[in-house]
Design a protein around this motif. Structure first.
Motif, PDB file in Angstrom:
ATOM      1  N   THR A  28      -5.963   1.592 -21.766  1.00 30.72           N
ATOM      2  CA  THR A  28      -7.037   1.135 -20.890  1.00 30.72           C
ATOM      3  C   THR A  28      -8.425   1.540 -21.364  1.00 30.72           C
ATOM      4  N   PHE A  29      -8.519   2.192 -22.521  1.00 32.48           N
ATOM      5  CA  PHE A  29      -9.806   2.714 -22.977  1.00 32.48           C
ATOM      6  C   PHE A  29     -10.855   1.616 -23.022  1.00 32.48           C
ATOM      7  N   SER A  30     -10.551   0.486 -23.610  1.00 33.66           N
ATOM      8  CA  SER A  30     -11.550  -0.560 -23.811  1.00 33.66           C
ATOM      9  C   SER A  30     -11.955  -1.249 -22.510  1.00 33.66           C
ATOM     10  N   ASP A  31     -11.261  -0.985 -21.416  1.00 35.82           N
ATOM     11  CA  ASP A  31     -11.600  -1.566 -20.117  1.00 35.82           C
ATOM     12  C   ASP A  31     -12.352  -0.590 -19.217  1.00 35.82           C
ATOM     13  N   SER A  32     -12.596   0.604 -19.708  1.00 37.64           N
ATOM     14  CA  SER A  32     -13.164   1.658 -18.864  1.00 37.64           C
ATOM     15  C   SER A  32     -14.508   2.148 -19.388  1.00 37.64           C
ATOM     16  N   ALA A  33     -15.393   2.462 -18.446  1.00 35.12           N
ATOM     17  CA  ALA A  33     -16.598   3.194 -18.822  1.00 35.12           C
ATOM     18  C   ALA A  33     -16.195   4.594 -19.272  1.00 35.12           C
ATOM     19  N   MET A  34     -17.053   5.205 -20.090  1.00 31.69           N
ATOM     20  CA  MET A  34     -16.830   6.575 -20.541  1.00 31.69           C
ATOM     21  C   MET A  34     -18.096   7.381 -20.271  1.00 31.69           C
ATOM     22  N   GLY A  35     -17.891   8.645 -19.973  1.00 33.02           N
ATOM     23  CA  GLY A  35     -19.040   9.482 -19.668  1.00 33.02           C
ATOM     24  C   GLY A  35     -18.943  10.841 -20.325  1.00 33.02           C
ATOM     25  N   TRP A  36     -20.096  11.479 -20.439  1.00 33.86           N
ATOM     26  CA  TRP A  36     -20.182  12.874 -20.868  1.00 33.86           C
ATOM     27  C   TRP A  36     -20.866  13.670 -19.754  1.00 33.86           C
ATOM     28  N   ASP A  44     -23.253  24.128 -11.762  1.00 33.25           N
ATOM     29  CA  ASP A  44     -22.395  22.981 -11.490  1.00 33.25           C
ATOM     30  C   ASP A  44     -22.298  22.083 -12.728  1.00 33.25           C
ATOM     31  N   ARG A  45     -21.261  21.264 -12.729  1.00 31.78           N
ATOM     32  CA  ARG A  45     -21.122  20.284 -13.790  1.00 31.78           C
ATOM     33  C   ARG A  45     -22.154  19.175 -13.581  1.00 31.78           C
ATOM     34  N   ASP A  46     -22.872  18.827 -14.646  1.00 32.46           N
ATOM     35  CA  ASP A  46     -23.942  17.836 -14.569  1.00 32.46           C
ATOM     36  C   ASP A  46     -23.649  16.620 -15.440  1.00 32.46           C
ATOM     37  N   PHE A  47     -24.125  15.493 -14.986  1.00 34.27           N
ATOM     38  CA  PHE A  47     -24.037  14.258 -15.757  1.00 34.27           C
ATOM     39  C   PHE A  47     -24.948  14.334 -16.976  1.00 34.27           C
ATOM     40  N   GLY A  99     -13.766   6.529 -17.036  1.00 33.35           N
ATOM     41  CA  GLY A  99     -14.133   6.016 -15.726  1.00 33.35           C
ATOM     42  C   GLY A  99     -13.079   5.158 -15.063  1.00 33.35           C
ATOM     43  N   LYS A 100     -13.197   5.054 -13.746  1.00 31.11           N
ATOM     44  CA  LYS A 100     -12.313   4.199 -12.959  1.00 31.11           C
ATOM     45  C   LYS A 100     -12.728   2.739 -13.076  1.00 31.11           C
ATOM     46  N   PHE A 101     -13.975   2.515 -13.445  1.00 32.05           N
ATOM     47  CA  PHE A 101     -14.535   1.176 -13.457  1.00 32.05           C
ATOM     48  C   PHE A 101     -15.067   0.819 -14.841  1.00 32.05           C
ATOM     49  N   ARG A 102     -15.539  -0.399 -14.978  1.00 32.84           N
ATOM     50  CA  ARG A 102     -16.025  -0.864 -16.280  1.00 32.84           C
ATOM     51  C   ARG A 102     -17.431  -0.375 -16.612  1.00 32.84           C
ATOM     52  N   TYR A 103     -18.220  -0.114 -15.568  1.00 33.00           N
ATOM     53  CA  TYR A 103     -19.591   0.284 -15.812  1.00 33.00           C
ATOM     54  C   TYR A 103     -19.781   1.771 -15.521  1.00 33.00           C
ATOM     55  N   GLY A 104     -20.653   2.408 -16.310  1.00 32.03           N
ATOM     56  CA  GLY A 104     -20.843   3.839 -16.209  1.00 32.03           C
ATOM     57  C   GLY A 104     -21.501   4.274 -14.915  1.00 32.03           C
ATOM     58  N   SER A 105     -21.314   5.523 -14.568  1.00 28.26           N
ATOM     59  CA  SER A 105     -21.856   6.084 -13.344  1.00 28.26           C
ATOM     60  C   SER A 105     -22.288   7.515 -13.608  1.00 28.26           C
ATOM     61  N   ILE A 106     -23.266   7.973 -12.832  1.00 26.04           N
ATOM     62  CA  ILE A 106     -23.697   9.360 -12.952  1.00 26.04           C
ATOM     63  C   ILE A 106     -22.843  10.289 -12.095  1.00 26.04           C
ATOM     64  N   TRP A 107     -21.974   9.704 -11.273  1.00 28.95           N
ATOM     65  CA  TRP A 107     -21.198  10.510 -10.315  1.00 28.95           C
ATOM     66  C   TRP A 107     -19.827  10.859 -10.865  1.00 28.95           C
ATOM     67  N   ASP A 108     -19.467  12.141 -10.793  1.00 22.56           N
ATOM     68  CA  ASP A 108     -18.211  12.552 -11.414  1.00 22.56           C
ATOM     69  C   ASP A 108     -16.999  11.983 -10.688  1.00 22.56           C
ATOM     70  N   TYR A 109     -17.136  11.587  -9.432  1.00 23.56           N
ATOM     71  CA  TYR A 109     -15.987  11.008  -8.731  1.00 23.56           C
ATOM     72  C   TYR A 109     -15.666   9.591  -9.197  1.00 23.56           C
ATOM     73  N   TYR A 111     -14.951   9.009 -12.228  1.00 23.25           N
ATOM     74  CA  TYR A 111     -14.130   9.229 -13.412  1.00 23.25           C
ATOM     75  C   TYR A 111     -12.808   9.856 -12.995  1.00 23.25           C
ATOM     76  N   ASN A 112     -11.727   9.399 -13.565  1.00 28.24           N
ATOM     77  CA  ASN A 112     -10.436   9.912 -13.133  1.00 28.24           C
ATOM     78  C   ASN A 112      -9.664  10.661 -14.215  1.00 28.24           C
ATOM     79  N   TYR A 113     -10.176  10.700 -15.435  1.00 30.62           N
ATOM     80  CA  TYR A 113      -9.542  11.510 -16.479  1.00 30.62           C
ATOM     81  C   TYR A 113     -10.614  12.324 -17.184  1.00 30.62           C
ATOM     82  N   TRP A 114     -10.265  13.568 -17.506  1.00 25.37           N
ATOM     83  CA  TRP A 114     -11.215  14.496 -18.109  1.00 25.37           C
ATOM     84  C   TRP A 114     -10.577  15.207 -19.288  1.00 25.37           C
ATOM     85  N   GLY A 115     -11.412  15.482 -20.305  1.00 26.97           N
ATOM     86  CA  GLY A 115     -10.962  16.287 -21.408  1.00 26.97           C
ATOM     87  C   GLY A 115     -11.060  17.766 -21.100  1.00 26.97           C
ATOM     88  N   GLN A 116     -10.669  18.581 -22.048  1.00 29.65           N
ATOM     89  CA  GLN A 116     -10.680  20.036 -21.872  1.00 29.65           C
ATOM     90  C   GLN A 116     -12.049  20.632 -22.147  1.00 29.65           C
TER      91      GLN A 116
END
Length: 124
Positions: A28-36, A44-47, A99-109, A111-116
């Motif tokens: 699903t990588f190519s269908d999802s937005a990605m964030g850092w 706190d964790r920041d966008f 991300g859960k959606f195709r377009y990026g977001s500044i909100w951590d909610y 995103y549904n998968y996270w790296g270490q």
């Protein structure tokens, strides 16, 4: 299930550059937005930045605008964060997120998968 593995962190002097990579597994990588995102000690964790599924849309935190560039290679299932002009205040653990959606977001909610995470330390 998506697994994300970040790399490229390290110790750099102020003004230097690093290029973070995040390799993703899953179809699903190519269908999802990605964030850092990043998290400094005691904070706190920041966008930081996000990019849409096609790579044509990206957004940045004000603090990194003009210094960081997010990009992706869907053929390699990899997202990158080129960081230039690093400052001591950029010191943090940097996390890649899918991300859960195709377009990026500044909100951590959004995103549904996270790296270490990968540590970035900028010395003054």
């Amino acid at each position: 299930q998506v697994q994300l593995v970040e790399s490229g962190g390290g110790l750099v002097q102020a003004g230097g550059s690093l290029n973070l990579s995040c390799a993703a597994s899953g179809s699903t990588f190519s269908d999802s937005a990605m964030g850092w995102f990043r998290q400094a000690p005691g904070k706190d964790r920041d966008f930081v930045a996000a990019i849409g599924w096609s790579g044509s849309n990206s957004i940045y935190a004000d603090s990194v605008q003009g210094r960081f560039t997010i990009s992706r290679d869907n053929a390699k299932n990899t997202v990158y964060l080129q960081m230039n002009g690093l400052k001591p205040e950029d010191t943090a653990v940097y996390y890649c997120a899918a991300g859960k959606f195709r377009y990026g977001s500044i909100w951590d909610y959004s995103y549904n998968y996270w790296g270490q995470g990968t540590q970035v330390t900028v010395s003054s």
